[in-house]
Structure formats: C-alpha cells, structure tokens
Design an enzyme around this catalytic site. Structure first.
Site: not given
Lengths: 247, 247
Positions: A15, A153, A182, A201
């Site tokens: 990705n 992050r 998260q 996210h």
C-alpha cells in the site's frame, strides 16, 4: 515471535503507492485551504475572500519529508512536477539517480531542515527515537504557518503540542489519518482543533491496496503449501530470525 | 469593446498553475473518498470500512481532459508520475514533445473518449458549442461510477442532469468550483446533492495568483504611461480589433 522461533511475513509494500498519493492530496487540501470553502458550500454561504486570504499555490514552496523510505520516495516523485523546493531527512542518502530525478536535497540534520519548510510530511516509523519527536520545543522552531501532513503514526507527535500550535496559528494546517490511540476516542482533541483535515486511518486501505493484499496472501499460501520460501522482502521474522531492517 | 474601438487587456495566464494544482487536488479528493472520512472525524465517528469501500488509488486509472489548453497541459504534467492512462480531447493535437513527455493520447472524438474514462476533467471554455455539453444523454454514455472535476464553467454542465446522475450513482463524485449562476444561490441543488466536493469559485484566487495579477497590472500601467505596448498575449481587444484566439 523471534524468541518463539516463528515465522512472520507480510505482503510488503502493498500500500505504499496508496499512502503516497494520499499524502499529496493532504498537502494540496491544506495549501489550497479546501475545507473552509467546502463548508461554505454545505452551509449555504458564498465568500471567496474568506477562503482565498489563506489559500496558496504549492508551486515554489519548500516541502520536507522526515523519513524517506519507500513512501517518501514515491511522494517526492509525485511532487516533482509541482516545481517545489524538495528536501528530505533520513539516516541515509537516497540513490543518486533518484536524487537527481526528483531534485530533492538531503538534510542530514532534522532541526536544520525543519525551519526551512513551508510543508512538513512525516514518513518515519514509530520507534523509541521518534515517539513524541514533534513536541512543543520542536514545533516552536518550525516556520510560523507551517503545514504538517502525518500518515505515519500519531504518537510521533505530542498530541497536546499539536492542538496548542493549531490553536495559536503556529501550525496553519494539520492533516493525517493516524491518531494516538486508534480508534480515536470521541473526545480526541484533534477532532476539534482548528485547521485540521483529519480522517480515520484509511490512507493505505483503498480497494486497489486490498486487491494487492489479497493476491499477496494467496501467493504466500500457495508457496507455503508447496513448501517454498516467500519473497525475501516479505519476511519480518524467518524461523526465529528477525529480518535485517528490524534489527 | 471591439465595436467601440477600445483596448481590453488582461494579465494572461496568471492563475493557470493555481487552477491546475486545484484540479489534481479535486481528482484525489474524489478518488480517495476523502470527505466522508473527514465528516466521520468531526462527528465523533470511526468507521474505516465506511470510507474504504469506495476509496481507490489514482494509479492505473484512465483520466481524460476535455480541452487541453494551458491548464490542461499543466494538469497532465502533474498527473504524469501517478502512472495513469492519460487521454485528452481538443480541437488540435498538442506539441509532440509535450505529448511524449506526458504520455497523453489524443482523442479526436469526445464521445469516443468519454466512455473510456474513470475520471473526466473539464478544461474547455464556455462557448455556444460547450454550453450544456454534459447533458443527460452524454452523462448516460459515460462509465457508471465516473468522477468529474470541473473548474472551467458551471454552464458547461446541465445542472439537473448532474444532480440526477450523482443521486443515481452514475456519477460517483463531482468536484469543482464553478456554478451556474455565480454566486450560487442558497438553494442551488449542487450544494445538496450526494458525493459532491464543491467550493465557491476560488481555484484561481490563491495569494500567489493575486501577487501575479498585481505585478502584471502594475507592469501594464507602467507601460501605458510610457506609451508602450503590452505583451502581445495580454490583449483581448487591441484598439477595436479582437485578438486572434477570440475570433
């Protein structure tokens, strides 16, 4: 997993393009002051000056990436035709060919690079060295009006320092899709701070990335059942031995 | 002005980069499904799947520009590193060097190009030929799920046909900053249709563009008071004679 002698592998790099594209989108959303204009539309308003007074071209601005691994390099390639001044900070210089192709300049010292940047993109992993790297003191040394994009992050930033700098205007815009923790709780202050262009996210989870994950998992299962090795770059731990990039 | 024997001049090209950058931002906002994720953030939600099920990479998609003048060419240059399939429709083929540099393919017939495109960007002026060009019939021939970016002129689209196709899902996303009429009234249906990423007309009005307008106007005033001609490309009407590109 290493201590237990296990093997852990991933569909590596599946990705990175997705994340790099998303970073360029966020740079433009902040530079162009997109969201206030869109909010005018949905609330029945029309006030061009109210958007334009803080909308800029990306052309001619200084963009620095903190960390320049696979994602950072893909971002620099995509930034190239925008005629920016491109800088990168990493432990190592990139391949001279890619440096020439992108025109990006190496900055050995982070705190020398940051004050030069109109836009800073965070592309470094979260480690004990990068946790809280952008704290109150470091943000204070950045340009007044800096724009920050962080798809890396959330914990690389000091949460409250970002809120305070967005509120004072020292950070003129902050966009990313990573949070600490998260999922972000309902009362996470980044949901409510001014000049944010946050999302949950999602940057690495496009349908195209999902197709690559799926195909890569199938390929590794096929290899596993045939008793074959995986592609070398996919290993995180191989039979108890940590891959070199994690040592 | 031509009939009255006047001269009309503009600071030509002063915001073409601004508009081209903005178009690439809008392509990414639609392809990546940015706004639903951002709305989750501000309304206290966290639902990655609710964004990702219609988020894609730009890489590998077919992008076509309808009209390929100065803005269209700048857009194609900026799209080049995204590894898309680039198409353009115009009255004339572009310079072979630029065609080679961008890899964009000429499409002589608009209605042959449109069904191939995942993303269509409108970069044509509003003329009697292009008014209402995107009507119900033409939109129906485009790919189901097409994304449309229009920073050119609102009246190139049939307003209601766009609303209907966004509502049915035939158009999966529509973004632009031009409306018919402008300013858009509070009840303009594009404010309320699904999957829109609209703004008021701001794409050419960045601070950088404003600096170029201002410098260009000052230059023309200086030349005027010295009795000098303006740069030839700035004339729209020169002493009653319409410039060639407007004839």
């Amino acid at each position: 997993a290493a201590a237990a002698g296990l093997t852990v592998a991933e569909v590596t790099g599946s990705n990175v393009v997705s994340v790099a594209e998303d970073e360029l989108m966020r740079i433009l959303i902040l530079v162009r002051n997109f969201l206030p204009g869109h909010h005018q539309v949905i609330s029945g308003e029309w006030n061009v000056a109210g958007v334009a007074y803080r909308a800029y071209d990306l052309e001619g601005k200084t963009v620095g990436t903190v960390g320049c691994g696979r994602i950072g390099k893909l971002l620099l390639q995509r930034l190239k035709p925008f005629n920016c001044n491109l800088l990168y900070h990493d432990r190592v210089k990139m391949d001279p060919q890619l440096e020439k192709e992108t025109g990006a300049k190496f900055e050995e010292d982070l705190d020398t690079m940051l004050p030069k940047c109109d836009i800073v993109v965070v592309n470094t992993p979260l480690t004990e060295k990068t946790r809280g790297m952008f704290d109150k003191d470091r943000i204070a040394k950045m340009k007044k009006g800096v724009l920050i994009v962080n798809n890396a992050r959330g914990a690389i930033m000091d949460t409250q320092a970002v809120v305070d700098a967005c509120s004072s205007g020292h950070i003129a815009g902050y966009s990313g899709d990573v949070w600490n923790p998260q999922p972000a709780p309902k009362d996470h202050p980044w949901r409510y701070m001014p000049n944010q262009a946050m999302t949950p996210h999602v940057s690495g989870t496009t349908i195209d990335a999902q197709l690559r994950y799926a195909a890569g998992v199938k390929d590794m299962l096929d290899r596993y059942f045939k008793g074959e090795d995986f592609p070398v770059q996919n290993y995180i731990v191989k039979a108890g031995e940590l891959a070199p990039q994690y040592r």
